[in-house]
Design a protein around this motif. Structure first.
Motif, short mmCIF file in Angstrom:
data_model
loop_
_atom_site.label_atom_id
_atom_site.label_comp_id
_atom_site.label_asym_id
_atom_site.label_seq_id
_atom_site.Cartn_x
_atom_site.Cartn_y
_atom_site.Cartn_z
N SER A 152 23.11 27.55 -30.51
CA SER A 152 21.99 27.95 -29.67
C SER A 152 21.07 26.76 -29.40
CB SER A 152 21.20 29.07 -30.36
OG SER A 152 19.94 29.26 -29.75
N ARG A 153 20.96 26.37 -28.15
CA ARG A 153 20.05 25.28 -27.81
C ARG A 153 18.58 25.68 -27.94
NH1 ARG A 153 22.69 21.62 -22.93
NH2 ARG A 153 24.73 21.33 -23.93
N PRO A 154 18.21 26.91 -27.57
CA PRO A 154 16.79 27.28 -27.72
C PRO A 154 16.27 27.11 -29.15
CG PRO A 154 17.87 28.86 -26.29
CD PRO A 154 18.95 27.97 -26.84
N SER A 155 17.08 27.46 -30.14
CA SER A 155 16.65 27.31 -31.53
C SER A 155 16.43 25.85 -31.88
CB SER A 155 17.68 27.91 -32.48
OG SER A 155 17.77 29.31 -32.33
N VAL A 156 17.34 24.99 -31.43
CA VAL A 156 17.19 23.55 -31.69
C VAL A 156 15.95 23.01 -30.99
CG1 VAL A 156 18.23 21.28 -31.35
CG2 VAL A 156 19.65 23.22 -32.07
#
Length: 319
Positions: A152-156
């Motif tokens: 998940s890019r949003p979490s990163v």
């Protein structure tokens, strides 16, 4: 009509709110639920995905899920501020929206634990934990799952904005999957490349060494908050990270990385109490540029003072 929280077009916000009610939706059933043509719903989902509000469901790669508000909304606001756009977001309403959703999510998870009849999405649980992390987050990844929490890019993005130490250890087989390799290359560009181990025995996310989420073969998340199991997971994570190999195929593109946009650095220094002159000297730009950034941030955050802008940016996870 209720006040828009996300600043999205009315139909897009309706879809986002509906998506939050379940772990995954297919396009046609979502269209029936909101009484809209399938084509329009598909187009709106594509736009929501581009804004980081919607992702592929790990339970069903043909379905969609909502990215948690505590991750998606601060990211949307941060991008809008960096691009000089004002989405009309009201930070107070955003905080209220996130808090109400958190309460509902915790209630649903309580039902799941008590009755076993409700399924909780692992990605959603992990996103909410990342939003609460203070120091570090470690992902242990034994295999690739399209739409899975570990990809998940949003979490990163959220973790990087909050200055959290992010680590990931992937089993060597994960790097053979095209989708996973694309994500690994992106992580390398953010200066947080994953490390490789021959075998990763458990799928988990560990937060601040104080709590963990363990995901079983059916992708059902289980919280671990204390005791011998948490200590064992933390020890395993440290051992795998220490022995993990850096992947030579990952190359950071020159000029990329986790450097913060100027607006975010201005907000951080503003929250620290620095004057416009001091911020300008620290960043090597003109005082006029800093003042323009401060004015734009105050408008975007609906803040009446510099201090309030810094405080709201910190609370929203923008700095």
């Amino acid at each position: 009509m209720a006040l828009s929280v996300t600043g999205l077009e009315a139909r897009a916000e309706l879809l986002y709110r509906k998506l939050l009610q379940r772990t995954h939706w297919r396009t046609q059933e979502l269209a029936r639920a909101v009484k809209c043509p399938v084509g329009e719903v598909a187009q709106a989902l594509q736009a929501l995905s581009g804004d980081g509000l919607v992702g592929v469901s790990a339970d069903d790669p043909t379905s969609f899920r909502a990215v948690e508000p505590c991750v998606a909304l601060p990211a949307l606001l941060a991008r809008a501020m960096c691009e000089g756009r004002n989405l009309g977001l009201n930070p107070v309403e955003v905080d209220r929206f996130i808090a109400l959703h958190e309460l509902a999510a915790e209630r649903d998870e309580g039902v799941a634990r008590g009755r076993g009849g409700h399924r909780t999405d692992a990605s959603s649980v992990v996103e909410r934990m990342v939003a609460k992390a203070e120091e570090d987050v470690t992902f242990l990844v034994p295999g690739y799952v399209d739409g899975g929490f570990a990809f998940s890019r949003p979490s990163v993005d959220l973790g990087l904005r909050r200055g959290i130490r992010l680590r990931a250890v992937w089993a060597s087989s994960v790097f053979d999957v095209d989708g996973a390799m694309d994500h690994a290359q992106w992580l390398a560009q953010q200066d947080v490349p994953p490390r490789m181990a021959d075998v990763v025995p458990v799928c988990a996310m560990i937060m601040d060494g104080a709590a963990a989420v363990v995901i079983d073969d059916s992708r059902t998340p289980r919280m671990v908050r204390s005791g011998a199991e948490l200590e064992s997971l933390c020890s395993l994570a440290e051992r795998l990270w220490g022995r993990g190999a850096e992947v030579r195929r990952l190359r950071r593109t020159p000029g990329t990385g986790a450097a913060q946009p100027r607006m975010q650095m201005v907000l951080r220094l503003l929250a620290d109490g620095l004057t416009d002159d001091a911020i300008a000297r620290r960043l090597g730009c003109s005082v006029r540029t800093v003042r323009n950034d401060v004015a734009a941030a105050m408008a975007a955050l609906d803040a009446r003072s510099r201090f309030q802008a810094g405080a709201r940016a910190m609370r929203a996870g923008l700095i």
